[in-house]
Design an enzyme around this catalytic site. Structure first.
Site, PDB file in Angstrom:
ATOM      1  N   LYS A 104      -0.598 -23.291  -5.647  1.00  0.00           N
ATOM      2  CA  LYS A 104      -1.557 -23.024  -6.718  1.00  0.00           C
ATOM      3  C   LYS A 104      -1.166 -21.841  -7.594  1.00  0.00           C
ATOM      4  O   LYS A 104      -1.411 -21.855  -8.810  1.00  0.00           O
ATOM      5  CB  LYS A 104      -2.952 -22.821  -6.137  1.00  0.00           C
ATOM      6  CG  LYS A 104      -3.533 -24.090  -5.523  1.00  0.00           C
ATOM      7  CD  LYS A 104      -4.945 -23.888  -5.027  1.00  0.00           C
ATOM      8  CE  LYS A 104      -5.494 -25.175  -4.427  1.00  0.00           C
ATOM      9  NZ  LYS A 104      -6.900 -25.036  -3.990  1.00  0.00           N
ATOM     10  N   ALA A 143      -7.222 -20.301  -3.373  1.00  0.00           N
ATOM     11  CA  ALA A 143      -8.537 -20.933  -3.269  1.00  0.00           C
ATOM     12  C   ALA A 143      -9.627 -19.888  -3.107  1.00  0.00           C
ATOM     13  O   ALA A 143     -10.731 -20.025  -3.654  1.00  0.00           O
ATOM     14  CB  ALA A 143      -8.555 -21.909  -2.098  1.00  0.00           C
ATOM     15  N   SER A 178      -3.241 -36.089   2.248  1.00  0.00           N
ATOM     16  CA  SER A 178      -4.168 -35.866   1.138  1.00  0.00           C
ATOM     17  C   SER A 178      -5.047 -37.082   0.855  1.00  0.00           C
ATOM     18  O   SER A 178      -4.576 -38.220   0.799  1.00  0.00           O
ATOM     19  CB  SER A 178      -3.391 -35.512  -0.133  1.00  0.00           C
ATOM     20  OG  SER A 178      -4.280 -35.367  -1.229  1.00  0.00           O
ATOM     21  N   THR A 182      -4.340  -9.166   5.248  1.00  0.00           N
ATOM     22  CA  THR A 182      -3.726  -8.086   4.477  1.00  0.00           C
ATOM     23  C   THR A 182      -4.820  -7.417   3.646  1.00  0.00           C
ATOM     24  O   THR A 182      -5.280  -7.974   2.647  1.00  0.00           O
ATOM     25  CB  THR A 182      -2.620  -8.635   3.551  1.00  0.00           C
ATOM     26  OG1 THR A 182      -1.672  -9.360   4.331  1.00  0.00           O
ATOM     27  CG2 THR A 182      -1.920  -7.515   2.808  1.00  0.00           C
ATOM     28  N   HIS A 183      -5.247  -6.238   4.068  1.00  0.00           N
ATOM     29  CA  HIS A 183      -6.396  -5.595   3.437  1.00  0.00           C
ATOM     30  C   HIS A 183      -6.156  -5.309   1.961  1.00  0.00           C
ATOM     31  O   HIS A 183      -7.079  -5.439   1.134  1.00  0.00           O
ATOM     32  CB  HIS A 183      -6.739  -4.296   4.161  1.00  0.00           C
ATOM     33  CG  HIS A 183      -7.975  -3.632   3.636  1.00  0.00           C
ATOM     34  ND1 HIS A 183      -7.932  -2.667   2.653  1.00  0.00           N
ATOM     35  CD2 HIS A 183      -9.280  -3.812   3.938  1.00  0.00           C
ATOM     36  CE1 HIS A 183      -9.166  -2.275   2.366  1.00  0.00           C
ATOM     37  NE2 HIS A 183      -9.999  -2.952   3.139  1.00  0.00           N
ATOM     38  N   TYR A 212     -10.778 -29.440   4.996  1.00  0.00           N
ATOM     39  CA  TYR A 212     -11.529 -30.559   5.566  1.00  0.00           C
ATOM     40  C   TYR A 212     -10.711 -31.175   6.691  1.00  0.00           C
ATOM     41  O   TYR A 212      -9.514 -30.911   6.837  1.00  0.00           O
ATOM     42  CB  TYR A 212     -11.859 -31.604   4.494  1.00  0.00           C
ATOM     43  CG  TYR A 212     -10.651 -32.215   3.826  1.00  0.00           C
ATOM     44  CD1 TYR A 212     -10.077 -33.390   4.314  1.00  0.00           C
ATOM     45  CD2 TYR A 212     -10.066 -31.611   2.718  1.00  0.00           C
ATOM     46  CE1 TYR A 212      -8.959 -33.953   3.704  1.00  0.00           C
ATOM     47  CE2 TYR A 212      -8.950 -32.166   2.107  1.00  0.00           C
ATOM     48  CZ  TYR A 212      -8.400 -33.329   2.600  1.00  0.00           C
ATOM     49  OH  TYR A 212      -7.295 -33.883   2.007  1.00  0.00           O
ATOM     50  N   GLY A 221      -6.333 -15.712  -0.886  1.00  0.00           N
ATOM     51  CA  GLY A 221      -5.314 -16.477  -1.586  1.00  0.00           C
ATOM     52  C   GLY A 221      -5.871 -17.191  -2.801  1.00  0.00           C
ATOM     53  O   GLY A 221      -6.944 -16.864  -3.312  1.00  0.00           O
ATOM     54  N   ASP A 240     -11.617 -25.542  -8.505  1.00  0.00           N
ATOM     55  CA  ASP A 240     -12.080 -25.301  -7.138  1.00  0.00           C
ATOM     56  C   ASP A 240     -13.446 -24.630  -7.100  1.00  0.00           C
ATOM     57  O   ASP A 240     -14.328 -25.032  -6.334  1.00  0.00           O
ATOM     58  CB  ASP A 240     -11.079 -24.433  -6.377  1.00  0.00           C
ATOM     59  CG  ASP A 240      -9.850 -25.198  -5.923  1.00  0.00           C
ATOM     60  OD1 ASP A 240      -9.960 -26.409  -5.690  1.00  0.00           O
ATOM     61  OD2 ASP A 240      -8.778 -24.569  -5.794  1.00  0.00           O
TER      62      ASP A 240
END
Length: 275
Positions: free
Chosen positions: A71, A136, A20, A158-159, A221, A134, A107
């Site tokens: 999160k 983010a 990080s 996963t639709h 990143y 998810g 975010d």
């Protein structure tokens, strides 16, 4: 809000977390503004996170960032939530309030600021493809909807999860399967919000999605973003970016929530790009 004392502690929780850049970013922000920062990286999987966050609070922790895969776990540990955290269903910023945690999601704001300021991309009236559904991805999806995107298509392995997110956003959003991308036509922005890159994998991008003006952007990143950026270039993209700018901008939003002042991000971003 007054500046914290030298003893006040801040941290980022996640797994893995050794890579990080957040401690370096917040130390740089503090140095520029004359605010003493004790900001550390704390390794925690979902099972250990509640106990380690509680121990952090007992040791004087006043605020924390939360990254993969925690999160949504963080949201469940909060006594209060900002509107954007509640809508996104995830928390990346924790603020200590008395004996409890207040949760926020920076975010989406960080992503929009990076897109606008560094890439000259304004989402209003644009067509956006979002890969992933998810924590983010949810923050990004609501940010694009609030910014006035004309159309937001969400594709996920996963639709049902993509469909649930699209339904939560409303008429501007729709869901599709990853194997149906080729028929969707051209997008102005393609955003990878999946965690596939952390395992070295990426979704193939049909050339029909892109033209010379399409921006392909990964929320991750460094090495985690590389598979998607490579796939985008292979599909003919000329404009590609990882999420380093988003990382810096969301960190600045967190910093402002903790310390009452938003730092200048450009010198910190430039230093990180230089290595």
């Amino acid at each position: 809000m007054p500046a914290p004392s030298a003893a006040a502690r801040y941290a980022v929780f996640g797994q893995p977390i050794a890579h990080s850049l957040s401690p370096r970013i917040h130390a740089a922000f503090g140095a520029r503004l004359g605010i003493a920062i004790d900001y550390r990286a704390i390794e925690a999987g979902a099972g250990e996170f509640p106990a380690r966050l509680a121990a952090f609070a007992r040791d004087g922790g006043r605020g924390a960032n939360v990254t993969l895969p925690l999160k949504q776990d963080a949201l469940a540990l909060c006594a209060a939530l900002s509107d954007r955290a509640r809508r996104a269903g995830s928390v990346n910023t924790l603020i200590r309030a008395g004996e409890s945690w207040h949760g926020d999601s920076t975010d989406g704001a960080g992503l929009l600021r990076d897109l606008r300021d560094r890439h000259g991309f304004e989402p209003r009236d644009r067509r956006v493809l979002l890969l992933g559904a998810g924590g983010a991805a949810r923050a990004a999806a609501f940010a694009f909807a609030d910014a006035g995107a004309r159309e937001l298509v969400i594709a996920n392995r996963t639709h049902a999860r993509a469909a649930g997110l699209a339904q939560a956003i409303g008429a501007v959003a729709s869901a599709t399967a990853l194997d149906a991308l080729e028929a969707l036509g051209r997008f102005d922005l393609v955003v990878n919000a999946s965690a596939a890159g952390h395992a070295g994998a990426s979704t193939a991008l049909p050339r029909t999605l892109l033209d010379a003006h399409t921006l392909c952007y990964d929320l991750s990143y460094g090495k985690a973003a590389q598979p998607f950026l490579d796939a985008a270039r292979e599909a003919g993209a000329r404009r590609v970016s990882d999420g380093l700018g988003m990382l810096v901008e969301q960190a600045a939003e967190s910093f402002a929530a903790w310390h009452g002042e938003r730092p200048d991000t450009e010198p910190v971003h430039a230093a990180l790009r230089e290595g």
